[in-house]
Design a protein around this motif. Structure first.
Motif, PDB file in Angstrom:
ATOM      1  N   HIS A 138       0.849  -1.190   0.000  1.00 20.04           N
ATOM      2  CA  HIS A 138       0.000   0.000   0.000  1.00 20.04           C
ATOM      3  C   HIS A 138       0.887   1.243   0.000  1.00 20.04           C
ATOM      4  O   HIS A 138       1.696   1.426   0.905  1.00 20.04           O
ATOM      5  CB  HIS A 138      -0.901   0.000   1.237  1.00 20.04           C
ATOM      6  N   ASN A 140       0.777   4.642   0.847  1.00 22.28           N
ATOM      7  CA  ASN A 140      -0.066   5.437   1.727  1.00 22.28           C
ATOM      8  C   ASN A 140       0.255   6.923   1.527  1.00 22.28           C
ATOM      9  O   ASN A 140       0.640   7.611   2.449  1.00 22.28           O
ATOM     10  CB  ASN A 140       0.217   4.987   3.168  1.00 22.28           C
ATOM     11  N   SER A 159       3.432  -1.486   3.818  1.00 29.19           N
ATOM     12  CA  SER A 159       2.918  -0.134   3.592  1.00 29.19           C
ATOM     13  C   SER A 159       4.107   0.808   3.502  1.00 29.19           C
ATOM     14  O   SER A 159       5.048   0.713   4.300  1.00 29.19           O
ATOM     15  CB  SER A 159       1.993   0.281   4.741  1.00 29.19           C
TER      16      SER A 159
END
Length: 184
Positions: A138, A140, A159
């Motif tokens: 991810h 972010n 992430s």
């Protein structure tokens, strides 16, 4: 300069993963005709390609929009495969998007552990990757999408908060793959 091909293969979303959706300019038909990369995304893509990683785009939207955006920003030729929801007639998280990228790169079920999907959207990119057994990353970076998982399928394996962090993560994951191959 082209390094030896790496074990790790990287699939990317495009909007808010490479291109800042907030900078997109659309024509009267809704096709994106201009847009800027998010800070560091162009350097990330070039660096990964120069290091020998195979790269693919797996994104929701119109093929011409992505061709325009990636060409304008000098990134189009770094991607071996480009899979778009327009051509597939489905959006992520539909497994067909990911399986089409795998097939286009001549990858099979045994290669899933070598692939990571990098995207900004937990419900599309992360969920889609997790559903098909691909490692999810991810990015972010944006405030446009939720940053917390709604359920286990939306929980990313990794992430990162900015694009250049992917270079170090990719190198680390590739090194783990290489050491696992040598042990077998």
């Amino acid at each position: 300069m082209n390094a030896e091909e790496k074990e790790l293969i990287i699939f990317f979303d495009c909007g808010d993963t490479i291109i800042d959706e907030g900078t997109e300019v659309r024509d009267e038909h809704g096709t994106v005709i201009d847009g800027k990369v998010i800070p560091g995304a162009d350097v990330m893509v070039r660096t990964l390609a120069e290091h020998g990683y195979r790269l693919a785009i797996v994104a929701d939207g119109l093929a011409q929009s992505f061709k325009n955006l990636l060409t304008i920003n000098g990134l189009y030729d770094y991607f071996e495969v480009l899979i778009y929801s327009e051509q597939m007639k489905v959006d992520k998280p539909n497994p067909r998007m990911f399986k089409a990228a795998m097939a286009a790169m001549e990858l099979d079920e045994q290669d899933r552990n070598r692939i990571i999907m990098v995207g900004n959207n937990l419900s599309r990119d992360v969920r889609g990757a997790n559903q098909v057994g691909i490692t999810s990353v991810h990015l972010n970076w944006t405030t446009r999408y939720p940053k917390t998982s709604l359920d286990a399928l939306e929980q990313p394996d990794y992430s990162i908060s900015e694009p250049l962090a992917l270079v170090e993560l990719a190198d680390r994951l590739n090194a783990e793959l290489v050491s696992n191959v040598k042990e077998c």
